[in-house]
Scaffold this motif. Sequence first.
Motif, mmCIF file in Angstrom:
data_model
loop_
_atom_site.group_PDB
_atom_site.id
_atom_site.type_symbol
_atom_site.label_atom_id
_atom_site.label_comp_id
_atom_site.label_asym_id
_atom_site.label_seq_id
_atom_site.Cartn_x
_atom_site.Cartn_y
_atom_site.Cartn_z
ATOM 1 N N ASP A 9 0.836 -1.197 0.000
ATOM 2 C CA ASP A 9 0.000 0.000 0.000
ATOM 3 C C ASP A 9 0.873 1.250 0.000
ATOM 4 N N GLU A 10 0.246 2.382 0.269
ATOM 5 C CA GLU A 10 0.944 3.671 0.195
ATOM 6 C C GLU A 10 2.091 3.802 1.202
ATOM 7 N N GLN A 11 2.102 2.985 2.236
ATOM 8 C CA GLN A 11 3.202 3.034 3.210
ATOM 9 C C GLN A 11 4.541 2.730 2.528
ATOM 10 N N PHE A 12 4.548 1.792 1.596
ATOM 11 C CA PHE A 12 5.776 1.455 0.886
ATOM 12 C C PHE A 12 6.236 2.648 0.044
ATOM 13 N N THR A 13 5.300 3.326 -0.603
ATOM 14 C CA THR A 13 5.624 4.511 -1.392
ATOM 15 C C THR A 13 6.205 5.601 -0.498
ATOM 16 N N GLN A 14 5.659 5.742 0.703
ATOM 17 C CA GLN A 14 6.182 6.734 1.642
ATOM 18 C C GLN A 14 7.610 6.383 2.052
ATOM 19 N N LEU A 15 7.880 5.101 2.226
ATOM 20 C CA LEU A 15 9.256 4.694 2.533
ATOM 21 C C LEU A 15 10.189 5.046 1.381
ATOM 22 N N GLU A 16 9.732 4.792 0.162
ATOM 23 C CA GLU A 16 10.550 5.127 -1.008
ATOM 24 C C GLU A 16 10.823 6.629 -1.062
ATOM 25 N N ASP A 17 9.838 7.428 -0.681
ATOM 26 C CA ASP A 17 10.011 8.886 -0.683
ATOM 27 C C ASP A 17 11.059 9.343 0.327
ATOM 28 N N LEU A 18 11.278 8.543 1.382
ATOM 29 C CA LEU A 18 12.274 8.900 2.400
ATOM 30 C C LEU A 18 13.703 8.565 1.954
ATOM 31 N N GLN A 19 13.819 7.729 0.949
ATOM 32 C CA GLN A 19 15.140 7.331 0.466
ATOM 33 C C GLN A 19 15.738 8.469 -0.362
ATOM 34 N N ASP A 20 17.020 8.739 -0.145
ATOM 35 C CA ASP A 20 17.693 9.790 -0.906
ATOM 36 C C ASP A 20 19.163 9.425 -1.091
ATOM 37 N N ASP A 21 19.927 10.346 -1.640
ATOM 38 C CA ASP A 21 21.347 10.081 -1.898
ATOM 39 C C ASP A 21 22.130 9.818 -0.616
ATOM 40 N N ALA A 22 21.697 10.426 0.483
ATOM 41 C CA ALA A 22 22.387 10.232 1.760
ATOM 42 C C ALA A 22 22.111 8.837 2.324
ATOM 43 N N ASN A 23 21.012 8.238 1.929
ATOM 44 C CA ASN A 23 20.642 6.913 2.420
ATOM 45 C C ASN A 23 20.017 6.112 1.264
ATOM 46 N N PRO A 24 20.858 5.732 0.272
ATOM 47 C CA PRO A 24 20.331 5.128 -0.952
ATOM 48 C C PRO A 24 19.742 3.725 -0.788
ATOM 49 N N ASN A 25 20.035 3.049 0.300
ATOM 50 C CA ASN A 25 19.536 1.693 0.517
ATOM 51 C C ASN A 25 18.482 1.635 1.629
ATOM 52 N N PHE A 26 17.900 2.776 1.945
ATOM 53 C CA PHE A 26 16.978 2.867 3.066
ATOM 54 C C PHE A 26 15.850 1.844 2.982
ATOM 55 N N VAL A 27 15.150 1.803 1.847
ATOM 56 C CA VAL A 27 13.986 0.915 1.720
ATOM 57 C C VAL A 27 14.420 -0.541 1.800
ATOM 58 N N GLU A 28 15.489 -0.880 1.128
ATOM 59 C CA GLU A 28 15.968 -2.264 1.160
ATOM 60 C C GLU A 28 16.356 -2.670 2.577
ATOM 61 N N GLU A 29 16.964 -1.774 3.338
ATOM 62 C CA GLU A 29 17.322 -2.065 4.732
ATOM 63 C C GLU A 29 16.072 -2.285 5.589
ATOM 64 N N ILE A 30 15.054 -1.461 5.397
ATOM 65 C CA ILE A 30 13.803 -1.609 6.153
ATOM 66 C C ILE A 30 13.144 -2.946 5.812
ATOM 67 N N VAL A 31 13.106 -3.273 4.534
ATOM 68 C CA VAL A 31 12.484 -4.524 4.091
ATOM 69 C C VAL A 31 13.276 -5.723 4.609
ATOM 70 N N THR A 32 14.598 -5.634 4.582
ATOM 71 C CA THR A 32 15.438 -6.717 5.112
ATOM 72 C C THR A 32 15.161 -6.921 6.595
ATOM 73 N N SER A 33 15.029 -5.837 7.324
ATOM 74 C CA SER A 33 14.703 -5.916 8.751
ATOM 75 C C SER A 33 13.326 -6.555 8.954
ATOM 76 N N PHE A 34 12.354 -6.176 8.118
ATOM 77 C CA PHE A 34 11.020 -6.769 8.202
ATOM 78 C C PHE A 34 11.097 -8.287 8.020
ATOM 79 N N PHE A 35 11.821 -8.740 7.010
ATOM 80 C CA PHE A 35 11.882 -10.180 6.755
ATOM 81 C C PHE A 35 12.635 -10.916 7.852
ATOM 82 N N SER A 36 13.603 -10.284 8.452
ATOM 83 C CA SER A 36 14.299 -10.893 9.581
ATOM 84 C C SER A 36 13.344 -11.054 10.771
ATOM 85 N N ASP A 37 12.634 -9.982 11.100
ATOM 86 C CA ASP A 37 11.675 -10.024 12.218
ATOM 87 C C ASP A 37 10.528 -10.988 11.933
#
Length: 123
Positions: A9-37
């Motif tokens: 849903d739109e939450q994933f899009t919001q996560l993508e919007d938070l990703q930028d050059d300073a944190n280019p792997n932000f979404v992938e890190e969040i998703v990796t953490s989700f799958f670990s948990d």
Amino acid sequence: MFGLWGYLDEQFTQLEDLQDDANPNFVEEIVTSFFSDSTRLIRNVETALENYPLDFCKLDDYMHQFMGSSSSIGAKKVRNECTQFQECCKDRNDDGCIRAFQRVKQEHATLKRKLEAYFQVSL
């Protein structure tokens, strides 16, 4: 969102919007953490489902955690199946919990495959 329509849903899009050059792997890190948990929570639920009589309060607590994690990345199909599982817990329905949990695991595995493909393409 390549191949993810209906799964997120739109939450994933919001996560993508938070990703930028300073944190280019932000979404992938969040998703990796989700799958670990969530993998840990799946193991906990599997163990709890092996014990009779079922501890519906414990199962509901695990699924509440799972649902919260799913919501944090916008995993709406997984979240919806978690809700069904919780309904079975509320009804104290052993067979319903087992069937609902199979659907939770199936949606979780499907989402994992789709997100792995998504991150391969978006890298």
